[in-house]
Design an enzyme around this catalytic site. Sequence first.
Site, short mmCIF file in Angstrom:
data_model
loop_
_atom_site.label_atom_id
_atom_site.label_comp_id
_atom_site.label_asym_id
_atom_site.label_seq_id
_atom_site.Cartn_x
_atom_site.Cartn_y
_atom_site.Cartn_z
N THR A 134 20.10 9.20 -11.45
CA THR A 134 18.88 8.82 -10.74
C THR A 134 19.10 8.75 -9.23
OG1 THR A 134 17.37 6.96 -10.43
CG2 THR A 134 19.55 6.41 -11.21
N ASP A 135 18.01 8.91 -8.48
CA ASP A 135 18.11 8.74 -7.02
C ASP A 135 18.28 7.27 -6.64
OD1 ASP A 135 15.55 7.80 -7.62
OD2 ASP A 135 14.51 9.03 -6.13
N GLU A 136 18.06 6.35 -7.59
CA GLU A 136 18.15 4.92 -7.25
C GLU A 136 19.56 4.50 -6.88
OE1 GLU A 136 16.05 2.16 -9.65
OE2 GLU A 136 14.34 3.49 -9.91
N TYR A 159 20.09 -1.99 -12.93
CA TYR A 159 19.93 -0.63 -13.47
C TYR A 159 20.65 0.39 -12.60
CZ TYR A 159 17.82 3.99 -14.09
OH TYR A 159 17.63 5.34 -14.24
N LYS A 163 23.93 2.80 -13.28
CA LYS A 163 23.91 4.28 -13.20
C LYS A 163 24.93 4.75 -12.16
CE LYS A 163 21.56 6.84 -15.06
NZ LYS A 163 21.62 7.53 -16.40
P1 NAD Z 1 14.02 6.50 -21.91
O1 NAD Z 1 14.23 5.04 -21.79
O2 NAD Z 1 12.65 7.03 -22.15
O3 NAD Z 1 14.93 7.06 -23.11
C1 NAD Z 1 16.25 6.64 -23.30
C2 NAD Z 1 16.73 7.20 -24.65
O4 NAD Z 1 18.09 6.83 -24.83
C3 NAD Z 1 15.95 6.64 -25.85
O5 NAD Z 1 15.63 7.67 -26.75
C4 NAD Z 1 16.93 5.65 -26.48
O6 NAD Z 1 16.75 5.50 -27.87
C5 NAD Z 1 18.26 6.31 -26.14
N1 NAD Z 1 19.36 5.35 -26.10
C6 NAD Z 1 19.39 4.17 -25.44
N2 NAD Z 1 20.55 3.54 -25.68
C7 NAD Z 1 21.29 4.34 -26.48
C8 NAD Z 1 22.58 4.26 -27.07
N3 NAD Z 1 23.36 3.18 -26.88
N4 NAD Z 1 23.04 5.28 -27.83
C9 NAD Z 1 22.24 6.37 -28.05
N5 NAD Z 1 20.99 6.50 -27.55
C10 NAD Z 1 20.52 5.50 -26.77
O7 NAD Z 1 14.68 7.13 -20.61
P2 NAD Z 1 14.15 8.32 -19.67
O8 NAD Z 1 13.19 7.78 -18.72
O9 NAD Z 1 13.83 9.50 -20.51
O10 NAD Z 1 15.51 8.61 -18.86
C11 NAD Z 1 16.51 9.46 -19.41
C12 NAD Z 1 17.67 9.52 -18.44
O11 NAD Z 1 17.23 10.03 -17.18
C13 NAD Z 1 18.31 8.16 -18.14
O12 NAD Z 1 19.70 8.35 -18.05
C14 NAD Z 1 17.74 7.76 -16.79
O13 NAD Z 1 18.63 6.95 -16.08
C15 NAD Z 1 17.57 9.12 -16.14
N6 NAD Z 1 16.48 9.22 -15.15
C16 NAD Z 1 15.22 8.79 -15.45
C17 NAD Z 1 14.19 8.96 -14.52
C18 NAD Z 1 12.77 8.51 -14.82
O14 NAD Z 1 11.94 8.55 -13.90
N7 NAD Z 1 12.45 8.14 -16.04
C19 NAD Z 1 14.47 9.55 -13.28
C20 NAD Z 1 15.78 9.95 -12.99
C21 NAD Z 1 16.78 9.80 -13.95
O1 DAU Z 2 13.70 6.95 -9.10
C1 DAU Z 2 14.07 7.25 -10.43
C2 DAU Z 2 13.83 6.05 -11.30
O2 DAU Z 2 12.42 5.92 -11.42
C3 DAU Z 2 14.47 6.16 -12.67
O3 DAU Z 2 15.86 6.21 -12.52
C4 DAU Z 2 14.08 4.99 -13.55
O4 DAU Z 2 14.59 5.18 -14.87
C5 DAU Z 2 12.58 4.90 -13.62
O5 DAU Z 2 12.20 3.76 -14.34
C6 DAU Z 2 11.97 4.86 -12.22
O6 DAU Z 2 12.25 3.59 -11.56
P1 DAU Z 2 11.13 2.79 -10.72
O7 DAU Z 2 11.54 1.39 -10.69
O8 DAU Z 2 10.84 3.47 -9.43
O9 DAU Z 2 9.87 3.05 -11.71
P2 DAU Z 2 8.71 2.07 -12.22
O10 DAU Z 2 7.72 2.94 -12.92
O11 DAU Z 2 9.23 0.88 -12.90
O12 DAU Z 2 8.04 1.58 -10.84
C7 DAU Z 2 7.50 2.51 -9.91
C8 DAU Z 2 6.98 1.71 -8.73
O13 DAU Z 2 5.84 0.94 -9.16
C9 DAU Z 2 7.98 0.70 -8.18
O14 DAU Z 2 7.81 0.59 -6.77
C10 DAU Z 2 7.57 -0.62 -8.83
C11 DAU Z 2 6.06 -0.47 -8.99
N1 DAU Z 2 5.47 -1.17 -10.14
C12 DAU Z 2 6.00 -0.93 -11.37
C13 DAU Z 2 5.51 -1.58 -12.48
C14 DAU Z 2 6.10 -1.34 -13.84
C15 DAU Z 2 4.39 -2.03 -9.97
O15 DAU Z 2 3.88 -2.21 -8.82
N2 DAU Z 2 3.89 -2.67 -11.07
C16 DAU Z 2 4.40 -2.50 -12.32
O16 DAU Z 2 3.92 -3.12 -13.28
#
Ligand code: NAD
Ligand code: DAU
Length: 353
Positions: A134-136, A159, A163
Amino acid sequence: MPNKRTIIVTGGAGFIGSHVIRRFVTRYPHYKIINLDALTYAGNLENLRDIENAPNYFFERANILHTEEIQGVFAKYDPDSIIHLAAESHVDRSILSPLDFVYTNIIGTVNLLNVAKHEWLDNLSSKRFYHVSTDEVYGALGETGYFTEKTSYAPNSPYSASKASSDHFVRAYGETYDLPVVITNCSNNYGPNQFPEKLIPLFINNIITKRPLPVYGDGLYTRDWLYVKDHAAAIDHIFHEGKNRETYNIGGNNEWKNIELVKLLCRLMDDKLGNTPGTSEKLITYVKDRPGHDRRYAIDASKVEQELGWKPSISFEEGLAQTVDWYLQNGEWLKNVTTGAYQQYYKGQYSSE
Ligand code: NAD
Ligand code: DAU
Protein backbone atom coordinates in the site's frame (compact mmCIF):
# COMPACT_ATOMS: atom_id res chain seq x y z
CA MET A 1 8.75 -16.17 -18.20
CA PRO A 2 7.48 -19.69 -19.10
CA ASN A 3 4.20 -20.07 -20.90
CA LYS A 4 2.55 -22.09 -18.13
CA ARG A 5 2.32 -20.89 -14.56
CA THR A 6 0.92 -22.30 -11.34
CA ILE A 7 0.10 -19.32 -9.15
CA ILE A 8 -1.07 -19.18 -5.55
CA VAL A 9 -3.09 -16.01 -4.98
CA THR A 10 -3.42 -15.40 -1.23
CA GLY A 11 -6.48 -13.42 -0.12
CA GLY A 12 -8.25 -14.26 -3.38
CA ALA A 13 -11.69 -14.22 -1.76
CA GLY A 14 -11.28 -10.59 -0.71
CA PHE A 15 -11.95 -7.41 -2.63
CA ILE A 16 -8.84 -6.91 -4.79
CA GLY A 17 -7.87 -10.60 -4.73
CA SER A 18 -11.16 -11.65 -6.33
CA HIS A 19 -10.61 -9.23 -9.23
CA VAL A 20 -7.04 -10.48 -9.66
CA ILE A 21 -8.26 -14.10 -9.68
CA ARG A 22 -11.01 -13.37 -12.22
CA ARG A 23 -8.56 -11.59 -14.53
CA PHE A 24 -5.94 -14.35 -14.41
CA VAL A 25 -8.44 -17.25 -14.65
CA THR A 26 -10.15 -15.79 -17.72
CA ARG A 27 -7.12 -14.31 -19.53
CA TYR A 28 -4.76 -17.23 -18.94
CA PRO A 29 -6.72 -20.49 -19.30
CA HIS A 30 -3.39 -22.39 -19.53
CA TYR A 31 -2.36 -21.21 -16.02
CA LYS A 32 -3.47 -22.88 -12.78
CA ILE A 33 -4.77 -20.32 -10.31
CA ILE A 34 -5.05 -21.39 -6.68
CA ASN A 35 -6.99 -19.15 -4.33
CA LEU A 36 -5.51 -19.59 -0.83
CA ASP A 37 -7.73 -17.82 1.67
CA ALA A 38 -8.69 -18.27 5.33
CA LEU A 39 -12.14 -16.71 4.72
CA THR A 40 -12.04 -14.13 7.51
CA TYR A 41 -14.90 -11.62 7.80
CA ALA A 42 -13.47 -9.98 4.64
CA GLY A 43 -13.24 -13.14 2.54
CA ASN A 44 -16.32 -14.10 0.54
CA LEU A 45 -16.53 -16.86 -2.05
CA GLU A 46 -19.65 -15.15 -3.44
CA ASN A 47 -17.17 -12.75 -5.05
CA LEU A 48 -16.05 -15.56 -7.37
CA ARG A 49 -19.30 -17.39 -8.18
CA ASP A 50 -19.04 -16.62 -11.91
CA ILE A 51 -15.66 -18.36 -12.31
CA GLU A 52 -15.69 -20.98 -9.53
CA ASN A 53 -16.23 -23.83 -11.99
CA ALA A 54 -13.48 -22.80 -14.40
CA PRO A 55 -11.13 -25.78 -14.95
CA ASN A 56 -8.02 -23.72 -14.11
CA TYR A 57 -9.38 -22.35 -10.80
CA PHE A 58 -8.85 -24.04 -7.42
CA PHE A 59 -9.80 -22.94 -3.91
CA GLU A 60 -7.94 -23.93 -0.74
CA ARG A 61 -9.11 -22.70 2.63
CA ALA A 62 -5.84 -22.12 4.48
CA ASN A 63 -4.36 -19.63 6.90
CA ILE A 64 -1.03 -17.96 6.12
CA LEU A 65 -0.24 -18.17 9.84
CA HIS A 66 -0.37 -21.97 9.74
CA THR A 67 2.84 -23.28 8.20
CA GLU A 68 1.61 -26.82 7.67
CA GLU A 69 -1.45 -25.58 5.76
CA ILE A 70 0.70 -23.56 3.35
CA GLN A 71 3.10 -26.49 2.97
CA GLY A 72 0.10 -28.71 2.17
CA VAL A 73 -0.97 -26.37 -0.64
CA PHE A 74 2.60 -26.29 -1.99
CA ALA A 75 2.78 -30.11 -1.91
CA LYS A 76 -0.54 -30.41 -3.74
CA TYR A 77 0.09 -27.91 -6.56
CA ASP A 78 3.87 -27.28 -6.79
CA PRO A 79 3.39 -23.56 -7.50
CA ASP A 80 6.02 -21.44 -9.25
CA SER A 81 4.53 -18.09 -8.18
CA ILE A 82 2.72 -16.37 -5.35
CA ILE A 83 0.71 -13.18 -5.59
CA HIS A 84 0.31 -12.24 -1.95
CA LEU A 85 -2.74 -10.15 -1.05
CA ALA A 86 -3.98 -11.83 2.16
CA ALA A 87 -3.98 -9.24 4.92
CA GLU A 88 -5.95 -7.41 7.52
CA SER A 89 -6.69 -4.32 5.43
CA HIS A 90 -8.81 -1.80 7.36
CA VAL A 91 -7.10 1.10 9.17
CA ASP A 92 -9.90 1.62 11.73
CA ARG A 93 -9.78 -2.05 12.76
CA SER A 94 -5.99 -1.77 13.16
CA ILE A 95 -6.54 1.04 15.67
CA LEU A 96 -8.95 -1.21 17.61
CA SER A 97 -6.80 -4.40 17.45
CA PRO A 98 -3.21 -3.81 16.32
CA LEU A 99 -2.01 -7.32 17.18
CA ASP A 100 -4.29 -8.93 14.59
CA PHE A 101 -2.38 -6.89 12.01
CA VAL A 102 1.00 -7.90 13.42
CA TYR A 103 0.03 -11.57 13.20
CA THR A 104 -1.50 -11.68 9.74
CA ASN A 105 0.40 -8.96 7.92
CA ILE A 106 3.87 -9.45 9.39
CA ILE A 107 4.09 -12.99 10.74
CA GLY A 108 1.80 -14.39 8.04
CA THR A 109 3.96 -12.83 5.32
CA VAL A 110 7.21 -14.09 6.86
CA ASN A 111 5.65 -17.54 7.18
CA LEU A 112 4.78 -17.51 3.48
CA LEU A 113 8.26 -16.26 2.57
CA ASN A 114 9.81 -19.09 4.61
CA VAL A 115 7.75 -21.78 2.92
CA ALA A 116 8.49 -20.33 -0.56
CA LYS A 117 12.21 -20.09 0.25
CA HIS A 118 12.31 -23.66 1.51
CA GLU A 119 10.30 -25.12 -1.37
CA TRP A 120 12.04 -23.15 -4.14
CA LEU A 121 15.60 -23.13 -2.83
CA ASP A 122 16.93 -25.73 -5.30
CA ASN A 123 15.63 -23.90 -8.33
CA LEU A 124 14.84 -20.22 -8.04
CA SER A 125 14.70 -19.60 -11.79
CA SER A 126 11.33 -18.47 -13.12
CA LYS A 127 9.86 -18.27 -9.63
CA ARG A 128 8.08 -15.12 -8.49
CA PHE A 129 6.97 -13.85 -5.06
CA TYR A 130 4.77 -10.81 -5.73
CA HIS A 131 3.89 -8.82 -2.62
CA VAL A 132 0.89 -6.48 -2.86
CA SER A 133 1.30 -3.48 -0.58
CA THR A 134 0.00 0.00 0.00
CA ASP A 135 0.98 3.65 -0.43
CA GLU A 136 0.18 4.14 3.29
CA VAL A 137 3.69 2.89 4.15
CA TYR A 138 5.01 6.30 3.02
CA GLY A 139 2.97 8.19 5.64
CA ALA A 140 1.24 11.49 4.91
CA LEU A 141 1.86 14.23 2.33
CA GLY A 142 1.18 17.95 2.76
CA GLU A 143 -0.63 20.03 0.14
CA THR A 144 1.93 19.22 -2.57
CA GLY A 145 4.25 16.44 -3.72
CA TYR A 146 3.91 12.76 -4.56
CA PHE A 147 5.07 9.40 -3.21
CA THR A 148 7.75 7.89 -5.45
CA GLU A 149 9.45 4.51 -5.05
CA LYS A 150 12.30 6.38 -3.32
CA THR A 151 10.14 8.08 -0.65
CA SER A 152 11.18 7.01 2.87
CA TYR A 153 8.80 4.85 4.82
CA ALA A 154 6.95 6.68 7.64
CA PRO A 155 3.84 4.64 8.53
CA ASN A 156 1.38 6.28 10.93
CA SER A 157 -1.22 3.60 11.69
CA PRO A 158 -0.82 0.07 13.03
CA TYR A 159 -2.10 -1.11 9.61
CA SER A 160 0.51 0.81 7.63
CA ALA A 161 3.24 -0.09 10.13
CA SER A 162 2.39 -3.78 9.67
CA LYS A 163 2.42 -3.44 5.86
CA ALA A 164 5.71 -1.50 6.00
CA SER A 165 7.23 -4.25 8.10
CA SER A 166 6.03 -6.92 5.68
CA ASP A 167 7.53 -4.95 2.76
CA HIS A 168 10.88 -4.86 4.57
CA PHE A 169 10.81 -8.62 5.12
CA VAL A 170 9.99 -9.27 1.46
CA ARG A 171 12.85 -7.01 0.40
CA ALA A 172 15.20 -8.70 2.90
CA TYR A 173 14.35 -12.18 1.56
CA GLY A 174 15.25 -10.91 -1.92
CA GLU A 175 18.59 -9.53 -0.74
CA THR A 176 19.52 -12.31 1.69
CA TYR A 177 18.19 -15.44 0.01
CA ASP A 178 17.89 -14.30 -3.63
CA LEU A 179 14.16 -14.97 -3.49
CA PRO A 180 12.74 -13.45 -6.72
CA VAL A 181 10.53 -10.84 -5.11
CA VAL A 182 8.65 -7.85 -6.47
CA ILE A 183 6.65 -5.32 -4.40
CA THR A 184 3.93 -2.91 -5.46
CA ASN A 185 2.53 -0.04 -3.39
CA CYS A 186 -0.91 1.03 -4.51
CA SER A 187 -3.29 3.86 -3.67
CA ASN A 188 -6.94 3.57 -2.54
CA ASN A 189 -8.97 1.08 -4.56
CA TYR A 190 -12.71 1.23 -5.15
CA GLY A 191 -15.14 -0.90 -7.15
CA PRO A 192 -17.52 -3.88 -6.91
CA ASN A 193 -17.14 -6.39 -4.05
CA GLN A 194 -15.45 -4.03 -1.57
CA PHE A 195 -16.45 -4.76 2.02
CA PRO A 196 -18.67 -1.95 3.36
CA GLU A 197 -16.27 -0.85 6.09
CA LYS A 198 -14.26 1.28 3.61
CA LEU A 199 -15.43 4.79 2.71
CA ILE A 200 -17.16 4.30 -0.65
CA PRO A 201 -19.12 1.05 -0.05
CA LEU A 202 -19.93 2.09 3.55
CA PHE A 203 -21.46 5.33 2.32
CA ILE A 204 -23.33 3.61 -0.54
CA ASN A 205 -24.83 1.17 1.97
CA ASN A 206 -25.71 3.98 4.39
CA ILE A 207 -27.43 5.97 1.63
CA ILE A 208 -29.45 2.88 0.67
CA THR A 209 -30.41 2.26 4.31
CA LYS A 210 -30.83 6.00 5.06
CA ARG A 211 -28.20 6.07 7.83
CA PRO A 212 -25.86 9.01 8.60
CA LEU A 213 -22.71 9.37 6.48
CA PRO A 214 -19.91 9.70 9.10
CA VAL A 215 -17.23 12.02 7.66
CA TYR A 216 -14.09 12.00 9.85
CA GLY A 217 -12.70 15.34 11.06
CA ASP A 218 -13.01 18.29 8.68
CA GLY A 219 -13.51 16.05 5.63
CA LEU A 220 -10.54 17.67 3.85
CA TYR A 221 -8.35 14.55 3.84
CA THR A 222 -7.24 13.56 0.33
CA ARG A 223 -6.95 10.14 -1.28
CA ASP A 224 -5.87 9.03 -4.78
CA TRP A 225 -8.55 6.63 -6.04
CA LEU A 226 -8.00 3.76 -8.48
CA TYR A 227 -10.64 1.45 -9.97
CA VAL A 228 -9.97 -2.08 -8.73
CA LYS A 229 -9.92 -3.60 -12.25
CA ASP A 230 -7.16 -1.15 -13.20
CA HIS A 231 -5.20 -2.34 -10.15
CA ALA A 232 -5.70 -5.97 -11.26
CA ALA A 233 -4.42 -4.99 -14.73
CA ALA A 234 -1.34 -3.37 -13.18
CA ILE A 235 -0.67 -6.52 -11.14
CA ASP A 236 -0.96 -8.58 -14.34
CA HIS A 237 1.59 -6.32 -16.14
CA ILE A 238 4.03 -6.28 -13.23
CA PHE A 239 3.68 -10.00 -12.49
CA HIS A 240 4.69 -10.78 -16.09
CA GLU A 241 7.14 -7.98 -16.87
CA GLY A 242 8.32 -6.44 -13.60
CA LYS A 243 11.93 -6.87 -12.56
CA ASN A 244 12.96 -8.89 -9.51
CA ARG A 245 13.79 -6.87 -6.38
CA GLU A 246 12.05 -3.81 -7.77
CA THR A 247 9.25 -1.77 -6.25
CA TYR A 248 6.54 -0.17 -8.38
CA ASN A 249 4.06 2.46 -7.24
CA ILE A 250 0.53 2.16 -8.64
CA GLY A 251 -1.99 5.01 -8.49
CA GLY A 252 -4.98 6.56 -10.15
CA ASN A 253 -3.65 10.10 -10.67
CA ASN A 254 -7.05 10.94 -9.24
CA GLU A 255 -7.03 12.94 -6.02
CA TRP A 256 -10.24 13.76 -4.17
CA LYS A 257 -10.87 15.47 -0.87
CA ASN A 258 -13.18 13.15 1.08
CA ILE A 259 -16.02 15.65 1.35
CA GLU A 260 -15.96 16.39 -2.40
CA LEU A 261 -16.01 12.67 -3.17
CA VAL A 262 -18.88 12.11 -0.73
CA LYS A 263 -20.91 14.91 -2.34
CA LEU A 264 -20.29 13.45 -5.81
CA LEU A 265 -21.40 10.05 -4.52
CA CYS A 266 -24.54 11.59 -2.97
CA ARG A 267 -25.49 13.24 -6.30
CA LEU A 268 -24.91 9.99 -8.18
CA MET A 269 -26.95 7.96 -5.69
CA ASP A 270 -29.84 10.47 -5.74
CA ASP A 271 -29.86 10.25 -9.52
CA LYS A 272 -29.81 6.42 -9.56
CA LEU A 273 -32.41 6.10 -6.76
CA GLY A 274 -34.71 8.73 -8.27
CA ASN A 275 -34.41 10.90 -5.15
CA THR A 276 -34.98 14.66 -5.09
CA PRO A 277 -31.53 16.26 -5.59
CA GLY A 278 -29.93 17.00 -2.19
CA THR A 279 -31.62 14.10 -0.35
CA SER A 280 -28.45 12.07 0.36
CA GLU A 281 -26.28 15.10 1.23
CA LYS A 282 -28.57 15.69 4.21
CA LEU A 283 -27.18 12.44 5.69
CA ILE A 284 -23.63 13.85 5.89
CA THR A 285 -22.53 14.02 9.55
CA TYR A 286 -19.11 15.21 10.69
CA VAL A 287 -17.78 12.87 13.39
CA LYS A 288 -14.71 12.51 15.59
CA ASP A 289 -11.51 12.22 13.54
CA ARG A 290 -9.57 9.00 13.03
CA PRO A 291 -6.46 9.06 15.29
CA GLY A 292 -3.22 9.41 13.30
CA HIS A 293 -5.28 10.25 10.19
CA ASP A 294 -2.97 10.79 7.18
CA ARG A 295 -3.80 14.12 5.54
CA ARG A 296 -3.05 13.32 1.93
CA TYR A 297 -1.88 10.44 -0.26
CA ALA A 298 -0.83 10.90 -3.91
CA ILE A 299 1.13 8.47 -6.03
CA ASP A 300 3.67 9.18 -8.73
CA ALA A 301 3.10 6.15 -10.97
CA SER A 302 5.45 7.25 -13.76
CA LYS A 303 7.85 4.31 -13.27
CA VAL A 304 5.27 1.62 -14.05
CA GLU A 305 3.91 3.69 -16.92
CA GLN A 306 7.31 4.41 -18.50
CA GLU A 307 8.89 0.98 -17.90
CA LEU A 308 5.90 -1.32 -18.34
CA GLY A 309 3.31 0.73 -20.20
CA TRP A 310 0.55 0.50 -17.57
CA LYS A 311 -1.77 3.38 -16.77
CA PRO A 312 -5.35 3.60 -15.45
CA SER A 313 -7.99 3.08 -18.14
CA ILE A 314 -11.26 4.07 -16.46
CA SER A 315 -12.26 7.61 -15.48
CA PHE A 316 -13.40 8.16 -11.88
CA GLU A 317 -16.90 9.23 -12.92
CA GLU A 318 -17.31 6.07 -15.02
CA GLY A 319 -15.79 3.78 -12.36
CA LEU A 320 -17.89 5.27 -9.59
CA ALA A 321 -21.07 4.93 -11.65
CA GLN A 322 -20.22 1.27 -12.39
CA THR A 323 -19.54 0.72 -8.68
CA VAL A 324 -22.84 2.26 -7.58
CA ASP A 325 -24.71 0.18 -10.21
CA TRP A 326 -23.04 -2.98 -8.93
CA TYR A 327 -24.08 -2.34 -5.30
CA LEU A 328 -27.64 -1.45 -6.35
CA GLN A 329 -27.87 -4.65 -8.40
CA ASN A 330 -26.34 -6.82 -5.67
CA GLY A 331 -28.53 -6.03 -2.67
CA GLU A 332 -28.35 -9.65 -1.48
CA TRP A 333 -24.53 -9.54 -1.38
CA LEU A 334 -24.68 -6.32 0.62
CA LYS A 335 -27.32 -7.68 3.00
CA ASN A 336 -25.37 -10.90 3.60
CA VAL A 337 -22.18 -9.08 4.58
CA THR A 338 -23.84 -6.48 6.80
CA THR A 339 -25.54 -8.76 9.32
CA GLY A 340 -24.31 -10.06 12.72
CA ALA A 341 -20.64 -9.29 13.30
CA TYR A 342 -20.80 -6.29 10.95
CA GLN A 343 -23.49 -4.62 13.06
CA GLN A 344 -21.39 -5.14 16.16
CA TYR A 345 -18.32 -3.64 14.49
CA TYR A 346 -20.40 -0.72 13.20
CA LYS A 347 -21.79 0.06 16.65
CA GLY A 348 -18.33 0.03 18.22
CA GLN A 349 -16.74 2.15 15.49
CA TYR A 350 -19.52 4.73 15.08
CA SER A 351 -21.16 4.77 18.51
CA SER A 352 -20.69 8.55 18.82
CA GLU A 353 -22.35 9.10 15.40
P1 NAD B 1 -9.71 -7.48 1.94
O1 NAD B 1 -9.74 -7.18 3.40
O2 NAD B 1 -10.90 -7.22 1.11
O3 NAD B 1 -9.34 -9.02 1.73
C1 NAD B 1 -8.35 -9.67 2.48
C2 NAD B 1 -8.44 -11.17 2.18
O4 NAD B 1 -7.40 -11.83 2.89
C3 NAD B 1 -9.76 -11.80 2.62
O5 NAD B 1 -10.25 -12.66 1.62
C4 NAD B 1 -9.37 -12.59 3.87
O6 NAD B 1 -10.19 -13.73 4.09
C5 NAD B 1 -7.93 -12.97 3.55
N1 NAD B 1 -7.14 -13.22 4.75
C6 NAD B 1 -7.05 -12.42 5.84
N2 NAD B 1 -6.25 -13.00 6.76
C7 NAD B 1 -5.82 -14.17 6.24
C8 NAD B 1 -4.97 -15.22 6.70
N3 NAD B 1 -4.41 -15.18 7.91
N4 NAD B 1 -4.72 -16.28 5.89
C9 NAD B 1 -5.31 -16.33 4.65
N5 NAD B 1 -6.15 -15.40 4.18
C10 NAD B 1 -6.40 -14.32 4.96
O7 NAD B 1 -8.42 -6.71 1.39
P2 NAD B 1 -8.24 -5.88 0.04
O8 NAD B 1 -8.75 -4.52 0.23
O9 NAD B 1 -8.67 -6.71 -1.11
O10 NAD B 1 -6.63 -5.77 0.03
C11 NAD B 1 -5.84 -6.83 -0.49
C12 NAD B 1 -4.38 -6.47 -0.33
O11 NAD B 1 -4.10 -5.26 -1.04
C13 NAD B 1 -3.94 -6.22 1.11
O12 NAD B 1 -2.66 -6.75 1.27
C14 NAD B 1 -3.92 -4.71 1.24
O13 NAD B 1 -2.98 -4.29 2.19
C15 NAD B 1 -3.51 -4.31 -0.17
N6 NAD B 1 -4.00 -2.99 -0.63
C16 NAD B 1 -5.32 -2.65 -0.50
C17 NAD B 1 -5.76 -1.43 -1.00
C18 NAD B 1 -7.22 -1.02 -0.91
O14 NAD B 1 -7.54 0.14 -1.22
N7 NAD B 1 -8.13 -1.89 -0.52
C19 NAD B 1 -4.85 -0.55 -1.60
C20 NAD B 1 -3.51 -0.92 -1.68
C21 NAD B 1 -3.09 -2.16 -1.21
O1 DAU C 1 -4.14 3.97 0.36
C1 DAU C 1 -4.36 2.58 0.27
C2 DAU C 1 -5.18 2.13 1.44
O2 DAU C 1 -6.50 2.63 1.22
C3 DAU C 1 -5.22 0.62 1.61
O3 DAU C 1 -3.94 0.16 1.90
C4 DAU C 1 -6.18 0.21 2.72
O4 DAU C 1 -6.29 -1.20 2.77
C5 DAU C 1 -7.54 0.80 2.43
O5 DAU C 1 -8.42 0.53 3.50
C6 DAU C 1 -7.45 2.31 2.20
O6 DAU C 1 -7.15 3.02 3.44
P1 DAU C 1 -7.90 4.38 3.85
O7 DAU C 1 -7.80 4.50 5.31
O8 DAU C 1 -7.45 5.52 3.02
O9 DAU C 1 -9.40 3.98 3.37
P2 DAU C 1 -10.83 4.19 4.06
O10 DAU C 1 -11.84 3.81 3.03
O11 DAU C 1 -10.91 3.59 5.40
O12 DAU C 1 -10.88 5.79 4.25
C7 DAU C 1 -10.77 6.67 3.14
C8 DAU C 1 -10.84 8.08 3.68
O13 DAU C 1 -12.17 8.32 4.18
C9 DAU C 1 -9.91 8.34 4.86
O14 DAU C 1 -9.44 9.69 4.81
C10 DAU C 1 -10.81 8.18 6.08
C11 DAU C 1 -12.17 8.64 5.57
N1 DAU C 1 -13.34 7.99 6.19
C12 DAU C 1 -13.39 6.64 6.20
C13 DAU C 1 -14.43 5.97 6.79
C14 DAU C 1 -14.48 4.47 6.83
C15 DAU C 1 -14.36 8.76 6.73
O15 DAU C 1 -14.33 10.02 6.69
N2 DAU C 1 -15.42 8.10 7.32
C16 DAU C 1 -15.50 6.75 7.39
O16 DAU C 1 -16.47 6.21 7.95
